[in-house]
Design a protein around this motif. Structure first.
Motif, PDB file in Angstrom:
ATOM      1  N   ALA A 195       0.834  -1.204   0.000  1.00 46.98           N
ATOM      2  CA  ALA A 195       0.000   0.000   0.000  1.00 46.98           C
ATOM      3  C   ALA A 195       0.868   1.253   0.000  1.00 46.98           C
ATOM      4  O   ALA A 195       0.600   2.210  -0.746  1.00 46.98           O
ATOM      5  CB  ALA A 195      -0.941  -0.009   1.200  1.00 46.98           C
ATOM      6  N   ALA A 230       2.589   1.616  -3.456  1.00 50.13           N
ATOM      7  CA  ALA A 230       1.652   2.101  -4.473  1.00 50.13           C
ATOM      8  C   ALA A 230       1.352   3.578  -4.264  1.00 50.13           C
ATOM      9  O   ALA A 230       1.285   4.353  -5.222  1.00 50.13           O
ATOM     10  CB  ALA A 230       0.362   1.281  -4.438  1.00 50.13           C
ATOM     11  N   GLU A 274      -1.163  -1.834  -7.299  1.00 51.29           N
ATOM     12  CA  GLU A 274      -2.524  -1.919  -6.771  1.00 51.29           C
ATOM     13  C   GLU A 274      -3.161  -3.272  -7.081  1.00 51.29           C
ATOM     14  O   GLU A 274      -3.888  -3.824  -6.256  1.00 51.29           O
ATOM     15  CB  GLU A 274      -3.375  -0.772  -7.332  1.00 51.29           C
ATOM     16  CG  GLU A 274      -2.987   0.573  -6.754  1.00 51.29           C
ATOM     17  CD  GLU A 274      -3.568   1.744  -7.512  1.00 51.29           C
ATOM     18  OE1 GLU A 274      -4.110   1.551  -8.625  1.00 51.29           O
ATOM     19  OE2 GLU A 274      -3.481   2.876  -6.998  1.00 51.29           O
ATOM     20  N   VAL A 305      -9.556  -1.538  -4.818  1.00 54.93           N
ATOM     21  CA  VAL A 305      -8.148  -1.297  -5.164  1.00 54.93           C
ATOM     22  C   VAL A 305      -7.832  -1.916  -6.522  1.00 54.93           C
ATOM     23  O   VAL A 305      -7.106  -1.328  -7.334  1.00 54.93           O
ATOM     24  CB  VAL A 305      -7.219  -1.861  -4.063  1.00 54.93           C
ATOM     25  CG1 VAL A 305      -5.772  -1.873  -4.507  1.00 54.93           C
ATOM     26  CG2 VAL A 305      -7.375  -1.060  -2.785  1.00 54.93           C
ATOM     27  N   GLY A 329      -6.447  -0.047  -9.795  1.00 50.82           N
ATOM     28  CA  GLY A 329      -5.233  -0.511 -10.463  1.00 50.82           C
ATOM     29  C   GLY A 329      -5.457  -0.783 -11.932  1.00 50.82           C
ATOM     30  O   GLY A 329      -4.617  -0.464 -12.779  1.00 50.82           O
TER      31      GLY A 329
END
Length: 142
Positions: free
Chosen positions: A31, A34, A61, A105, A109
């Motif tokens: 996390a 990213a 992600e 997420v 992504g």
């Protein structure tokens, strides 16, 4: 309770705890990676530079989404193999609860992987003579 059973219970509890700590550390690291990669790719483009699409945040992600759900499922499978009572069910519940954030997420992504189309430059001004409303239909200069 025999010594072998106690040893198995302690070793499975330590294994589950270690894997859980590893899963949490992996989720936090992915996390943060990213997030910082996204901040880095959001730098404004300097005049005269070409905008370059960076797929890095999108890949991170997607991996984060997979780890969010895959980690608890792996721990549940190993806990079942280690015969830890009640633990597999708990980690399946954790995986189901983590599925919604993982889906969000993952969608972010996926969108980051596909670059947005660049804006087309405005068309050049017309060099033809155009008649305007209420004006003469002659062109300037001839």
């Amino acid at each position: 309770m025999g010594e072998l059973s106690l040893r198995r219970t302690v070793s499975s509890a330590l294994g589950v705890a270690g894997l859980t700590a590893l899963w949490i550390a992996g989720v936090v690291a992915l996390a943060l990676a990213a997030f910082f990669r996204m901040l880095d790719s959001a730098d404004p483009v300097q005049p005269g530079e070409q905008a370059v699409h960076d797929p890095g945040p999108g890949v991170l992600e997607l991996v984060l989404a997979a780890v969010l759900v895959g980690g608890p499922l792996l721990i549940a499978a190993l806990a079942r193999w280690w015969r830890a009572p009640g633990v597999p069910r708990a980690y399946v519940v954790v995986a189901v609860v983590a599925a919604l954030p993982a889906l969000l997420v993952g969608v972010m992504g996926w969108r980051d992987l596909r670059p947005e189309p660049l804006e087309a430059p405005p068309p050049p001004p017309s060099s033809r003579c155009a008649e305007h409303s209420g004006g003469a239909n002659t062109c300037p200069g001839g």
